[in-house]
Scaffold this active site. Structure first.
Site, PDB file in Angstrom:
ATOM      1  N   HIS A 290       9.586  40.384  18.957  1.00 28.38           N
ATOM      2  CA  HIS A 290       9.692  40.047  20.379  1.00 28.38           C
ATOM      3  C   HIS A 290       9.848  41.366  21.105  1.00 28.38           C
ATOM      4  O   HIS A 290      10.654  42.217  20.717  1.00 28.38           O
ATOM      5  CB  HIS A 290      10.854  39.095  20.676  1.00 28.38           C
ATOM      6  CG  HIS A 290      10.478  37.662  20.506  1.00 28.38           C
ATOM      7  ND1 HIS A 290       9.631  37.011  21.378  1.00 28.38           N
ATOM      8  CD2 HIS A 290      10.778  36.768  19.536  1.00 28.38           C
ATOM      9  CE1 HIS A 290       9.454  35.774  20.961  1.00 28.38           C
ATOM     10  NE2 HIS A 290      10.128  35.607  19.845  1.00 28.38           N
TER      11      HIS A 290
ATOM     12  N   GLU B  31       8.209  36.896  28.937  1.00 32.71           N
ATOM     13  CA  GLU B  31       7.827  38.054  28.128  1.00 32.71           C
ATOM     14  C   GLU B  31       6.403  38.471  28.442  1.00 32.71           C
ATOM     15  O   GLU B  31       6.098  39.657  28.609  1.00 32.71           O
ATOM     16  CB  GLU B  31       7.983  37.706  26.646  1.00 32.71           C
ATOM     17  CG  GLU B  31       7.825  38.870  25.696  1.00 32.71           C
ATOM     18  CD  GLU B  31       8.110  38.462  24.258  1.00 32.71           C
ATOM     19  OE1 GLU B  31       8.465  39.351  23.448  1.00 32.71           O
ATOM     20  OE2 GLU B  31       7.993  37.262  23.924  1.00 32.71           O
TER      21      GLU B  31
END
Length: 279
Positions: free
Chosen positions: A39, A121
């Site tokens: 991530h 994100e």
């Protein structure tokens, strides 16, 4: 069927001594490979499967982690579970992957790519969340093209990426396998059309998993590829029993990835790896 291990950076953190010792232990136990997650950034309100995600989880860069693990080992294959492909420019990524594969002496064999599930994100990286699937498809094509191109260069014209007569050297030691992760019919189709393997998420119901495997194999056939060559990786547990492994074999699973602490992994290896190899 082979067995690999997931190194959980959210749990273990980015500690060089822990990572090196863990990788050496996994290799000594006889596991095939080591997987790390990715991530790029988290944010308040982000959720995984409906559950809030702590914003301080220490996700290290997966390719840097794998290169470090490669330096501490000799035969362990390197994998991602998963690399969020839409968030990487494929021209830069082709260079990084080839470099890692060469420095690891051809051990980057378990690269698995996915799309990512956090809209915030994607937005932070300037990627349109809705089109990230098409972007990933193009990126796979670009990676394969660049990592097999000759001295005269290769060209590409797509929706997201374009270049003319581009050369990317060095190239990997051998053609780099690209596995596709994901728990949707679209991910299964991507695996069949473009991937060397399919790695679905662990929360799919059995009937849906079988349906998506059929989609992947059908997509491979439609693309003129051999569906039997598609590797099938699944998540597992260090507490799995022989009956469960037999069922996975019957389903066509070629690799199982498990997580756990060192002692749990050692017990699993003693039950299933050492016995199989006669150790």
């Amino acid at each position: 069927m082979s067995f690999a291990v997931a190194y959980s950076t959210p749990t273990f953190g980015v500690d060089p001594d822990r990572l090196a010792a863990f990788a050496r232990h996994v290799e000594a136990c006889g596991f095939e490979g080591l997987y790390v997650p990715e991530h790029v950034a988290l944010y308040p309100g982000a959720t995984f499967g409906g559950h809030p995600v702590p914003t301080t989880l220490p996700y290290g860069d997966p390719l840097d982690l794998l290169l470090f693990a490669a330096a501490a080992t000799e035969r362990l294959l390197l994998g991602t579970g998963v690399l969020l492909l839409p968030y990487h420019h494929p021209v830069v990524l082709a260079k990084r992957l080839a470099t890692i594969d060469l420095l690891a002496k051809g051990r980057l064999r378990l690269l698995t790519v996915g799309l990512g599930s956090l809209p915030g994100e994607a937005a932070a990286l300037g990627v349109d969340f809705a089109s990230r699937g098409r972007r990933a498809d193009e990126a796979i094509d670009v990676l394969r093209l660049l990592m097999s191109g000759g001295p005269d260069g290769v060209s590409f014209a797509g929706e997201f990426f374009s270049f003319d007569s581009l050369c990317s050297f060095p190239q990997p030691a051998t053609p780099l396998p690209i596995h596709v992760g994901g728990s949707s019919p679209a991910a299964a189709r991507r695996a069949g059309r473009r991937g060397d393997g399919w790695f679905p998420g662990g929360l799919l119901p059995p009937d849906e998993r079988r349906r998506q495997l059929a989609i992947a194999r059908s997509a491979a056939t439609e693309a003129g590829r051999d569906p039997s060559a598609l590797q099938y990786t699944r998540w597992g547990s260090a507490t799995m029993d022989e009956e469960t492994l037999d069922r996975l074999r019957d389903e066509g699973v070629t690799r199982v990835v498990i997580g756990g602490e060192e002692d749990e992994l050692e017990r699993f290896a003693e039950r299933f790896i050492a016995r199989r190899s006669g150790g």
